[in-house]
Design a protein around this motif. Structure first.
Motif, PDB file in Angstrom:
ATOM      1  N   GLU A 102       0.807  -1.212   0.000  1.00 49.29           N
ATOM      2  CA  GLU A 102       0.000   0.000   0.000  1.00 49.29           C
ATOM      3  C   GLU A 102       0.846   1.271   0.000  1.00 49.29           C
ATOM      4  OE1 GLU A 102      -2.333  -3.213   2.274  1.00 49.29           O
ATOM      5  OE2 GLU A 102      -0.247  -2.581   1.966  1.00 49.29           O
ATOM      6  N   LEU A 103       2.045   1.189   0.550  1.00 51.52           N
ATOM      7  CA  LEU A 103       2.930   2.352   0.600  1.00 51.52           C
ATOM      8  C   LEU A 103       4.019   2.290  -0.457  1.00 51.52           C
ATOM      9  CD1 LEU A 103       3.369   2.743   4.471  1.00 51.52           C
ATOM     10  CD2 LEU A 103       1.760   3.904   2.971  1.00 51.52           C
ATOM     11  N   GLU A 104       4.016   1.193  -1.260  1.00 50.84           N
ATOM     12  CA  GLU A 104       5.021   1.004  -2.312  1.00 50.84           C
ATOM     13  C   GLU A 104       6.427   1.040  -1.727  1.00 50.84           C
ATOM     14  OE1 GLU A 104       3.963   4.049  -5.125  1.00 50.84           O
ATOM     15  OE2 GLU A 104       2.080   3.067  -5.666  1.00 50.84           O
ATOM     16  N   ARG A 105       6.594   0.311  -0.614  1.00 51.88           N
ATOM     17  CA  ARG A 105       7.863   0.310   0.106  1.00 51.88           C
ATOM     18  C   ARG A 105       8.311  -1.117   0.427  1.00 51.88           C
ATOM     19  NH1 ARG A 105       6.766   5.014   4.697  1.00 51.88           N
ATOM     20  NH2 ARG A 105       7.144   6.813   3.327  1.00 51.88           N
ATOM     21  N   GLN A 106       9.636  -1.268   0.506  1.00 51.33           N
ATOM     22  CA  GLN A 106      10.240  -2.504   0.978  1.00 51.33           C
ATOM     23  C   GLN A 106      11.420  -2.155   1.881  1.00 51.33           C
ATOM     24  OE1 GLN A 106      11.145  -5.425  -2.165  1.00 51.33           O
ATOM     25  NE2 GLN A 106       9.985  -4.141  -3.589  1.00 51.33           N
ATOM     26  N   VAL A 107      11.703  -3.059   2.814  1.00 50.95           N
ATOM     27  CA  VAL A 107      12.922  -2.964   3.622  1.00 50.95           C
ATOM     28  C   VAL A 107      13.580  -4.336   3.598  1.00 50.95           C
ATOM     29  CG1 VAL A 107      13.959  -2.496   5.873  1.00 50.95           C
ATOM     30  CG2 VAL A 107      11.941  -1.208   5.138  1.00 50.95           C
ATOM     31  N   ARG A 182      23.376  -5.069   7.269  1.00 54.18           N
ATOM     32  CA  ARG A 182      23.003  -4.421   6.008  1.00 54.18           C
ATOM     33  C   ARG A 182      21.498  -4.192   6.009  1.00 54.18           C
ATOM     34  NH1 ARG A 182      21.495  -5.334   0.552  1.00 54.18           N
ATOM     35  NH2 ARG A 182      22.996  -4.563  -0.995  1.00 54.18           N
ATOM     36  N   ILE A 183      21.058  -2.946   5.785  1.00 53.49           N
ATOM     37  CA  ILE A 183      19.632  -2.625   5.734  1.00 53.49           C
ATOM     38  C   ILE A 183      19.380  -1.710   4.543  1.00 53.49           C
ATOM     39  CG2 ILE A 183      17.645  -1.671   6.955  1.00 53.49           C
ATOM     40  CD1 ILE A 183      19.088  -2.110   9.572  1.00 53.49           C
ATOM     41  N   GLU A 184      18.475  -2.120   3.688  1.00 50.45           N
ATOM     42  CA  GLU A 184      18.143  -1.304   2.506  1.00 50.45           C
ATOM     43  C   GLU A 184      16.687  -0.848   2.575  1.00 50.45           C
ATOM     44  OE1 GLU A 184      17.215  -1.828  -2.227  1.00 50.45           O
ATOM     45  OE2 GLU A 184      18.796  -3.105  -1.371  1.00 50.45           O
ATOM     46  N   PHE A 185      16.473   0.428   2.296  1.00 54.38           N
ATOM     47  CA  PHE A 185      15.134   1.008   2.223  1.00 54.38           C
ATOM     48  C   PHE A 185      14.812   1.291   0.759  1.00 54.38           C
ATOM     49  CE2 PHE A 185      16.561   1.711   6.486  1.00 54.38           C
ATOM     50  CZ  PHE A 185      15.427   1.578   7.267  1.00 54.38           C
ATOM     51  N   TRP A 186      13.681   0.794   0.304  1.00 58.07           N
ATOM     52  CA  TRP A 186      13.276   0.864  -1.107  1.00 58.07           C
ATOM     53  C   TRP A 186      11.932   1.560  -1.209  1.00 58.07           C
ATOM     54  CZ3 TRP A 186       9.159  -0.592  -4.085  1.00 58.07           C
ATOM     55  CH2 TRP A 186       9.357  -0.855  -5.445  1.00 58.07           C
ATOM     56  N   GLN A 187      11.877   2.603  -2.018  1.00 59.64           N
ATOM     57  CA  GLN A 187      10.627   3.321  -2.271  1.00 59.64           C
ATOM     58  C   GLN A 187      10.341   3.287  -3.768  1.00 59.64           C
ATOM     59  OE1 GLN A 187       8.349   5.378  -0.063  1.00 59.64           O
ATOM     60  NE2 GLN A 187       7.217   4.852  -1.919  1.00 59.64           N
ATOM     61  N   GLY A 188       9.187   2.756  -4.146  1.00 54.60           N
ATOM     62  CA  GLY A 188       8.832   2.689  -5.556  1.00 54.60           C
ATOM     63  C   GLY A 188       8.682   4.073  -6.166  1.00 54.60           C
ATOM     64  N   SER A 191       8.263   5.008 -13.594  1.00 55.34           N
ATOM     65  CA  SER A 191       9.156   4.520 -14.653  1.00 55.34           C
ATOM     66  C   SER A 191      10.225   3.561 -14.124  1.00 55.34           C
ATOM     67  CB  SER A 191       9.827   5.695 -15.388  1.00 55.34           C
ATOM     68  OG  SER A 191       8.858   6.569 -15.930  1.00 55.34           O
ATOM     69  N   ARG A 192       9.941   2.946 -12.977  1.00 59.20           N
ATOM     70  CA  ARG A 192      10.865   1.988 -12.346  1.00 59.20           C
ATOM     71  C   ARG A 192      12.177   2.639 -11.900  1.00 59.20           C
ATOM     72  NH1 ARG A 192       6.583  -0.075 -12.352  1.00 59.20           N
ATOM     73  NH2 ARG A 192       6.085  -2.259 -12.803  1.00 59.20           N
ATOM     74  N   LEU A 193      12.181   3.964 -11.757  1.00 59.77           N
ATOM     75  CA  LEU A 193      13.366   4.663 -11.263  1.00 59.77           C
ATOM     76  C   LEU A 193      13.257   4.801  -9.746  1.00 59.77           C
ATOM     77  CD1 LEU A 193      13.748   7.392 -14.044  1.00 59.77           C
ATOM     78  CD2 LEU A 193      14.929   5.192 -13.831  1.00 59.77           C
ATOM     79  N   HIS A 194      13.264   3.639  -9.084  1.00 64.78           N
ATOM     80  CA  HIS A 194      13.011   3.583  -7.656  1.00 64.78           C
ATOM     81  C   HIS A 194      14.124   4.231  -6.834  1.00 64.78           C
ATOM     82  CE1 HIS A 194      10.097   0.783  -9.145  1.00 64.78           C
ATOM     83  NE2 HIS A 194      11.003  -0.148  -9.429  1.00 64.78           N
ATOM     84  N   ASP A 195      13.760   4.674  -5.631  1.00 67.25           N
ATOM     85  CA  ASP A 195      14.744   5.188  -4.687  1.00 67.25           C
ATOM     86  C   ASP A 195      15.181   4.043  -3.781  1.00 67.25           C
ATOM     87  OD1 ASP A 195      14.743   7.888  -5.505  1.00 67.25           O
ATOM     88  OD2 ASP A 195      12.884   8.245  -4.390  1.00 67.25           O
TER      89      ASP A 195
END
Length: 214
Positions: A102-107, A182-188, A191-195
């Motif tokens: 729902e937030l377009e996020r992954q960790v 190691r911790i990665e924060f991913w925000q959608g 155009s698939r140019l994710h942060d």
């Protein structure tokens, strides 16, 4: 397949993630995102995909629930004799993935898992619903059973045997604390140019922060 899944996709438009908005501490950043997921009523905000490795180097995953953030560690509970428990005995290396659609996020988290002290597992076990405590005592988790009736009968027998008594935690059930490296924060993003921002633990226990290509 009757459905062409090649064209199933969506654009991620909810927002972005800038370095200036990140905490220097990944645990503070994670707590912020977890609180936002809970406030947004996402489905199962504490659900986490746990990855472990077998003796022959093969990965396996399953979903559990995060139950605590303790001393900068991610804590979940399980049967120590389950498949993941046996694999963690052989190799403590572990990965965790949180996915909030729902937030377009992954960790994504990678680190080392160790058992929490027995008293910590005891304290959490006491907070579980009665039926969940009984279930933890009678389930030979991850092992074959002849049918559902077998496990249901075991549940009924144990419930009768312990009626009016304290339901103690079985020794083969308890918590794991994951110390991340190691911790990665991913925000959608569109155009698939994710942060993507990666925190990597350094020898002096500080965290190095880098932006990754999408």
């Amino acid at each position: 397949m009757k459905i062409d899944i090649r064209n199933i996709r969506r654009e991620y438009l909810r927002g972005g993630l800038a370095r200036k908005n990140l905490s220097d501490n990944p645990f503070i950043q994670f707590q912020k995102w977890l609180e936002e997921a809970i406030d947004a009523n996402v489905n199962e905000p504490t659900a986490v995909i746990v990855g472990t490795v077998s003796e022959d180097g093969k990965p396996s995953t399953r979903c559990v629930l995060l139950k605590e953030l303790r001393d900068d560690k991610f804590v979940f509970y399980t049967n120590y004799e389950s498949r993941k428990g046996k694999q963690l005995t052989g190799s403590p290396y572990i990965s965790l993935t949180f996915l909030w659609h729902e937030l377009e996020r992954q960790v994504h988290v990678e680190g080392i898992a160790t058992k929490v002290p027995p008293e910590v597992s005891d304290d959490y076990y006491k907070t579980r619903p009665y039926k969940s405590r009984i279930g933890a005592r009678i389930s030979p988790q991850s092992r074959p059973i002849s049918g559902r009736m077998k496990i249901m009968l075991a549940f009924i027998r144990e419930s009768i045997r312990l009626a009016g008594k304290e339901v103690k935690r079985p020794e083969n059930w308890g918590g794991y604390a994951v110390t991340p490296t190691r911790i990665e924060f991913w925000q959608g993003r569109e155009s698939r140019l994710h942060d993507r921002f990666l925190y990597t633990l350094q020898n002096d226990q500080s965290w190095k922060i880098e932006r990754l290509a999408p």
